[in-house]
Each structure stands twice: as structure tokens, then as C-alpha cells.
Design an enzyme around this catalytic site. Structure first.
Site, PDB file in Angstrom:
ATOM      1  N   VAL A  69       0.853  -1.196   0.000  1.00  0.00           N
ATOM      2  CA  VAL A  69       0.000   0.000   0.000  1.00  0.00           C
ATOM      3  C   VAL A  69       0.888   1.244   0.000  1.00  0.00           C
ATOM      4  CG1 VAL A  69      -1.767   1.306   1.232  1.00  0.00           C
ATOM      5  CG2 VAL A  69      -1.827  -1.194   1.285  1.00  0.00           C
ATOM      6  N   ASP A  70       1.873   1.261   0.881  1.00  0.00           N
ATOM      7  CA  ASP A  70       2.755   2.422   1.010  1.00  0.00           C
ATOM      8  C   ASP A  70       4.192   1.936   0.856  1.00  0.00           C
ATOM      9  OD1 ASP A  70       3.779   4.916   1.488  1.00  0.00           O
ATOM     10  OD2 ASP A  70       3.080   5.083   3.561  1.00  0.00           O
ATOM     11  N   THR A  91       6.922  -3.557  -0.603  1.00  0.00           N
ATOM     12  CA  THR A  91       8.229  -4.196  -0.745  1.00  0.00           C
ATOM     13  C   THR A  91       9.207  -3.247  -1.428  1.00  0.00           C
ATOM     14  OG1 THR A  91       7.267  -6.393  -0.835  1.00  0.00           O
ATOM     15  CG2 THR A  91       9.428  -6.143  -1.842  1.00  0.00           C
ATOM     16  N   ASN A 116      -3.250  -7.256  -9.708  1.00  0.00           N
ATOM     17  CA  ASN A 116      -2.121  -6.340  -9.899  1.00  0.00           C
ATOM     18  C   ASN A 116      -0.894  -7.079 -10.400  1.00  0.00           C
ATOM     19  OD1 ASN A 116       0.485  -6.054  -8.013  1.00  0.00           O
ATOM     20  ND2 ASN A 116      -1.110  -7.101  -6.818  1.00  0.00           N
ATOM     21  N   MET A 118       2.155  -5.007 -10.371  1.00  0.00           N
ATOM     22  CA  MET A 118       2.971  -3.799 -10.202  1.00  0.00           C
ATOM     23  C   MET A 118       4.447  -4.095 -10.465  1.00  0.00           C
ATOM     24  SD  MET A 118       0.597  -1.697  -9.383  1.00  0.00           S
ATOM     25  CE  MET A 118       1.427  -0.202  -8.830  1.00  0.00           C
ATOM     26  N   PHE A 120       6.985  -4.598  -8.053  1.00  0.00           N
ATOM     27  CA  PHE A 120       7.892  -3.932  -7.095  1.00  0.00           C
ATOM     28  C   PHE A 120       8.377  -2.571  -7.612  1.00  0.00           C
ATOM     29  CE2 PHE A 120       9.617  -8.254  -5.284  1.00  0.00           C
ATOM     30  CZ  PHE A 120       8.424  -8.446  -4.618  1.00  0.00           C
ATOM     31  N   ASN A 178       9.906 -11.156   1.294  1.00  0.00           N
ATOM     32  CA  ASN A 178       8.879 -11.420   0.285  1.00  0.00           C
ATOM     33  C   ASN A 178       9.475 -12.300  -0.808  1.00  0.00           C
ATOM     34  OD1 ASN A 178       6.854 -11.437  -1.564  1.00  0.00           O
ATOM     35  ND2 ASN A 178       6.715  -9.220  -1.822  1.00  0.00           N
ATOM     36  N   SER A 181       5.777 -12.781  -4.369  1.00  0.00           N
ATOM     37  CA  SER A 181       5.084 -11.978  -5.378  1.00  0.00           C
ATOM     38  C   SER A 181       5.109 -12.729  -6.706  1.00  0.00           C
ATOM     39  CB  SER A 181       5.767 -10.627  -5.565  1.00  0.00           C
ATOM     40  OG  SER A 181       5.294 -10.035  -6.759  1.00  0.00           O
ATOM     41  N   ASN A 183       4.918 -11.286  -9.480  1.00  0.00           N
ATOM     42  CA  ASN A 183       5.198 -10.293 -10.521  1.00  0.00           C
ATOM     43  C   ASN A 183       6.672  -9.998 -10.758  1.00  0.00           C
ATOM     44  OD1 ASN A 183       2.410  -9.933 -10.976  1.00  0.00           O
ATOM     45  ND2 ASN A 183       2.301  -8.692  -9.114  1.00  0.00           N
ATOM     46  N   THR A 184       7.560 -10.767 -10.112  1.00  0.00           N
ATOM     47  CA  THR A 184       8.993 -10.709 -10.426  1.00  0.00           C
ATOM     48  C   THR A 184       9.379 -12.105 -10.894  1.00  0.00           C
ATOM     49  OG1 THR A 184       9.464  -8.984  -8.798  1.00  0.00           O
ATOM     50  CG2 THR A 184      11.309 -10.372  -9.445  1.00  0.00           C
ATOM     51  N   LYS A 212       7.017 -14.330   3.887  1.00  0.00           N
ATOM     52  CA  LYS A 212       5.675 -14.189   3.298  1.00  0.00           C
ATOM     53  C   LYS A 212       5.504 -15.184   2.164  1.00  0.00           C
ATOM     54  CE  LYS A 212       2.325 -10.869   1.596  1.00  0.00           C
ATOM     55  NZ  LYS A 212       1.965  -9.444   1.541  1.00  0.00           N
ATOM     56  N   THR A 240      -1.403 -14.709   3.279  1.00  0.00           N
ATOM     57  CA  THR A 240      -0.661 -15.012   2.077  1.00  0.00           C
ATOM     58  C   THR A 240      -0.509 -13.778   1.190  1.00  0.00           C
ATOM     59  OG1 THR A 240      -2.598 -15.472   0.653  1.00  0.00           O
ATOM     60  CG2 THR A 240      -1.739 -17.305   1.960  1.00  0.00           C
ATOM     61  N   ASN A 241       0.310 -13.952   0.170  1.00  0.00           N
ATOM     62  CA  ASN A 241       0.401 -12.971  -0.912  1.00  0.00           C
ATOM     63  C   ASN A 241      -0.785 -13.178  -1.870  1.00  0.00           C
ATOM     64  OD1 ASN A 241       1.576 -11.051  -2.750  1.00  0.00           O
ATOM     65  ND2 ASN A 241       3.572 -11.571  -1.876  1.00  0.00           N
ATOM     66  N   THR A 242      -0.774 -12.513  -3.001  1.00  0.00           N
ATOM     67  CA  THR A 242      -1.855 -12.654  -3.993  1.00  0.00           C
ATOM     68  C   THR A 242      -1.765 -14.017  -4.690  1.00  0.00           C
ATOM     69  OG1 THR A 242      -0.458 -11.606  -5.646  1.00  0.00           O
ATOM     70  CG2 THR A 242      -1.942 -10.170  -4.430  1.00  0.00           C
TER      71      THR A 242
HETATM   72  C1  LIG Z   1      -1.645  -3.406  -5.724  1.00  0.00           C
HETATM   73  C2  LIG Z   1      -1.035  -4.388  -4.777  1.00  0.00           C
HETATM   74  C3  LIG Z   1       0.337  -4.307  -4.521  1.00  0.00           C
HETATM   75  C4  LIG Z   1       0.923  -5.210  -3.631  1.00  0.00           C
HETATM   76  N1  LIG Z   1       2.257  -5.101  -3.372  1.00  0.00           N
HETATM   77  C5  LIG Z   1       2.825  -5.947  -2.478  1.00  0.00           C
HETATM   78  C6  LIG Z   1       4.185  -5.824  -2.142  1.00  0.00           C
HETATM   79  O1  LIG Z   1       4.895  -4.935  -2.609  1.00  0.00           O
HETATM   80  N2  LIG Z   1       4.700  -6.715  -1.260  1.00  0.00           N
HETATM   81  C7  LIG Z   1       3.955  -7.708  -0.680  1.00  0.00           C
HETATM   82  O2  LIG Z   1       4.475  -8.481   0.126  1.00  0.00           O
HETATM   83  N3  LIG Z   1       2.644  -7.835  -0.981  1.00  0.00           N
HETATM   84  C8  LIG Z   1       2.070  -6.980  -1.848  1.00  0.00           C
HETATM   85  N4  LIG Z   1       0.751  -7.107  -2.132  1.00  0.00           N
HETATM   86  C9  LIG Z   1      -0.025  -8.202  -1.500  1.00  0.00           C
HETATM   87  C10 LIG Z   1      -0.743  -7.751  -0.243  1.00  0.00           C
HETATM   88  O3  LIG Z   1       0.163  -7.304   0.755  1.00  0.00           O
HETATM   89  C11 LIG Z   1      -1.605  -8.905   0.320  1.00  0.00           C
HETATM   90  O4  LIG Z   1      -0.753  -9.976   0.696  1.00  0.00           O
HETATM   91  C12 LIG Z   1      -2.611  -9.439  -0.691  1.00  0.00           C
HETATM   92  O5  LIG Z   1      -3.159  -8.389  -1.440  1.00  0.00           O
HETATM   93  C13 LIG Z   1      -3.743 -10.205  -0.006  1.00  0.00           C
HETATM   94  O6  LIG Z   1      -4.425  -9.363   0.903  1.00  0.00           O
HETATM   95  P1  LIG Z   1      -5.817  -8.639   0.538  1.00  0.00           P
HETATM   96  O7  LIG Z   1      -6.727  -9.664  -0.018  1.00  0.00           O
HETATM   97  O8  LIG Z   1      -6.264  -7.994   1.813  1.00  0.00           O
HETATM   98  O9  LIG Z   1      -5.487  -7.605  -0.500  1.00  0.00           O
HETATM   99  C14 LIG Z   1       0.131  -6.208  -3.014  1.00  0.00           C
HETATM  100  C15 LIG Z   1      -1.241  -6.280  -3.266  1.00  0.00           C
HETATM  101  C16 LIG Z   1      -1.833  -5.378  -4.131  1.00  0.00           C
HETATM  102  C17 LIG Z   1      -3.312  -5.466  -4.383  1.00  0.00           C
END
Ligand SMILES: Cc1cc2nc3c(=O)[nH]c(=O)nc-3n(C[C@H](O)[C@H](O)[C@H](O)COP(=O)(O)O)c2cc1C
Length: 342
Positions: A69-70, A91, A116, A118, A120, A178, A181, A183-184, A212, A240-242
């Protein structure tokens, strides 16, 4: 229906012609500029204290802001004011990088999800270290999420993480590694036994290190990873992650099934909880868990706690429900007695 969902969200979702990344950046910039009296007023409204100690760190409540998020810590003082009991920045990567081409962030509105890729996008570990030095200590614990720079070959990953770690660990209450992800390219292979062992060995030190994980790992792969985490002193797991799965997308969002990237939000709720339950059972409760994935209500959070999470984090739920959700979860989510004792 709250003021957020009836007024603020529709306005935010219309910003920039509906471009989700634009709305995100716009909101972050506004939050970053809030003056101290506004932050104090928000804190009186949203703050909720229910202190708990997990992996040796004291948290004012169990609800955190998830990584991503930030990423660059632009709006750090705003998050505790919005009720969060901890914040995970990043991250970040050792080298600054632009991330993937836009568009790379999509709302799956009918499903209350987000897709997403993105990649990183971040200003780099050194810039975050400067920012944290300038800001001074936050009044809630700070997690710092580290990832691998895209240009760094996988075989040099440990050194890449270590570069970021050296710069940032003095500011961190915990480090999140992490390796999940989508996306890498190749990043998720760092969840393999040998790779994660090497990383944990390199990052061992005074700051708790959490790993993570992806929701797409098989049970045997998670079990193997947990053994390594226990052997090498990991402080906990973030699950978890996405997900790469597109299950749970509503018909109106099916067009997003073909977009590359990770899916989060309501379609992930059940799977993330299942992974948390498995991690908790398989590790015999020896690894504290930060549960994240599809927490869209206090009820979802309660179930996450009952599955074994000691803390929870929000990303998509915060986008769809706003700060009311933070307070609702901090106040209303009921960890079972076993979870409360963790
Ligand atoms: C736009 C976006 C960017 C994210 N960037 C990161 C990231 O930089 N590092 C990370 O560990 N997870 C990242 N996440 C994953 C979230 O931290 C979280 O693990 C995931 O979205 C599941 O939670 P939620 O269903 O509440 O969104 C990202 C998720 C979204 C939607």
C-alpha cells in the site's frame, strides 16, 4: 452503508477516469500531507487499543496495513491515525526500479477483488532508509518488506536482500522476506527449501524475520518451507500474498481473468484462511502467523484468528471498505482463546 462506501469510494474510483493506480497515488499524496491536528483527530476517531505481544514485539492492536500500500513510506504517520496497529512498508528492493508497464492495477469491483502486476515499483532501499531516518520512530511497530531487484539474477538473490537488510533493519521492528510476489520472474522459486534456508541464514540477527508465502504452494511445499523456517529461526509466517488463481471472480469481472498478475480481495478469503490453518497446524503453533488475504469484514478477521493467525493485515479490504474496516476489525474481531494466548 458507510460514508466511505456511499460517498468517498465512488469519488475515489472515478478519479483519473477510473484509473486505479492514479487513485492510489492521489490518495497517498493527500494522506502524506495531512497536518498534525488532522492526524490527531483521526486518531481519536479510529484509534483502538487492545495491546498484544507477538514474536517479542508489542502491538497496540492486531490489525496491520499490508505490504504494497505504502511501498516507499510516503504516508507513514497517517496509518496509525487511521487505526492500524502496525504498518508493513515496501516491498522495496536494493536497486530502485520502475516496475512493470502500465496499466498494471485493475479493480475487480463486482468481486471486491484486485488484480495487480505492479512488479515492485519502488524508490529503492536507500531512499526508504533516508525517509525513515528523517521521520524518526513511528508510534506503532514497523515491518519492512524486502524483495529481489528485477535485474539481479536469482543466484545473487541473497546478496541483493542483504543489501536492503543492512540499510533498513535498524528501523524495522520486523523484516518480511517477500519470496511470494507473482510479478517478479522467478521470485517464487526462492520459497524452495535451499533458497529460503540461505536467505534466512544471511538475514539472521536481532530483528525478527518473517517469511511471506504464496497461497498457490502445495501442502508438501509449505510443510517443507516450515521445517526450514523452524530450523533457521524465522520469527513467523505471513500468509498469504496474492494468488495466480482466478477462481471466485464474478461474471462481470471475468475479463480480468486474462490479465497477468496476482488476485487479492474477496476471491482469496477462503484460500488464505486455509493456508493459515495449515501453517498453524503443521508448525504445531510454533510459528506466529500474520494472516492476510481477503479480510473484508470483522467476521473474516475473526475466522482468520480462529484459523491460527496472531495478527492480521488488510489491503483490498481497506480499498473497498475504507478505514471503518480497520476499526471494525480491531474492535470486533474475536480471536479464539487459543489465538488470544499466542
Ligand atoms: C496493488 C497491490 C500491490 C501489492 N504489493 C505488495 C508488495 O509490494 N509486497 C507484498 O508483500 N505484498 C504486496 N501485495 C499483496 C498484499 O500485501 C496482500 O498480501 C494481498 O493483497 C492479499 O491481501 P488482501 O486480499 O487484503 O489484498 C500487493 C497487493 C496489491 C493489491
Amino acid at each position: 452503508m458507510s460514508l466511505f462506501t456511499s460517498v468517498a469510494r465512488p469519488a475515489l474510483f472515478r478519479l483519473g477516469g477510473g484509473d486505479a493506480e492514479h487513485a492510489h497515488e492521489w490518495t497517498l499524496e493527500r494522506l502524506a500531507k495531512l497536518p498534525a491536528p488532522a492526524l490527531a483527530a483521526m486518531r481519536r476517531w479510529y484509534g483502538f487499543s487492545a495491546p498484544v505481544e507477538v514474536f517479542g514485539v508489542r502491538f497496540p492492536n492486531r490489525v496491520g496495513l499490508a505490504a504494497g500500500v505504502d511501498k516507499n513510506g510516503i504516508a507513514l504517520p497517517a496509518w496509525p491515525a487511521l487505526g492500524f496497529g502496525f504498518v508493513e512498508v515496501g516491498t522495496v528492493t536494493a536497486k530502485p526500479q520502475p516496475g512493470n508497464d502500465k496499466p498494471r492495477l485493475f479493480r475487480a469491483k463486482a468481486s471486491e477483488g484486485i488484480v495487480n502486476r505492479m512488479g515492485f515499483n519502488n524508490a529503492g532501499a536507500a531512499a526508504l532508509a533516508d525517509r525513515l531516518a528523517e521521520l524518526g520512530p513511528l508510534d506503532v511497530p514497523l515491518g519492512v518488506s524486502l524483495g529481489k531487484s528485477k535485474v539481479t539474477p536469482l543466484e545473487d538473490a541473497v546478496e541483493d536482500y542483504l543489501t536492503s537488510y543492512r540499510l533498513l533493519h535498524p528501523y524495522a521492528d520486523y523484516i518480511a522476506v517477500n519470496v511470494s510476489s507473482p510479478n517478479t520472474p522467478g521470485l517464487r522459486t526462492l520459497q524452495d527449501k535451499d533458497a529460503i534456508a540461505a536467505l534466512l541464514k544471511a538475514l539472521a540477527g536481532p530483528v525478527p524475520v518473517l517469511v511471506k508465502i504464496a497461497p498457490d504452494l502445495t501442502r508438501p511445499a509449505i510443510a517443507e518451507l516450515l521445517d526450514v523456517c523452524l530450523d533457521h529461526g524465522a520469527a513467523g509466517i505471513i500468509a498469504t500474498n496474492t494468488t495466480l488463481s482466478r477462481d471466485g471472480l464474478a461474471a462481470a469481472d471475468r475479463h480480468l481473468a486474462s490479465e497477468a498478475g496476482g488476485l487479492s480481495g474477496a476471491p482469496l478469503t477462503a484460500r488464505a484462511r486455509e493456508v493459515v490453518r495449515f501453517v498453524h497446524t503443521e508448525s504445531g503453533g510454533r510459528l506466529p502467523i500474520i494472516g492476510v488475504g481477503g479480510i473484508m469484514s470483522a467476521d473474516d478477521a475473526s475466522r482468520m484468528f480462529d484459523a491460527g493467525a496472531a495478527l492480521v493485515q488488510l489491503y483490498s479490504g481497506f480499498i473497498y471498505k475504507g478505514p471503518d474496516l480497520v476499526l471494525e476489525v480491531a474492535r470486533g474481531a474475536r480471536p479464539s482463546r487459543a489465538a488470544a494466548a499466542r
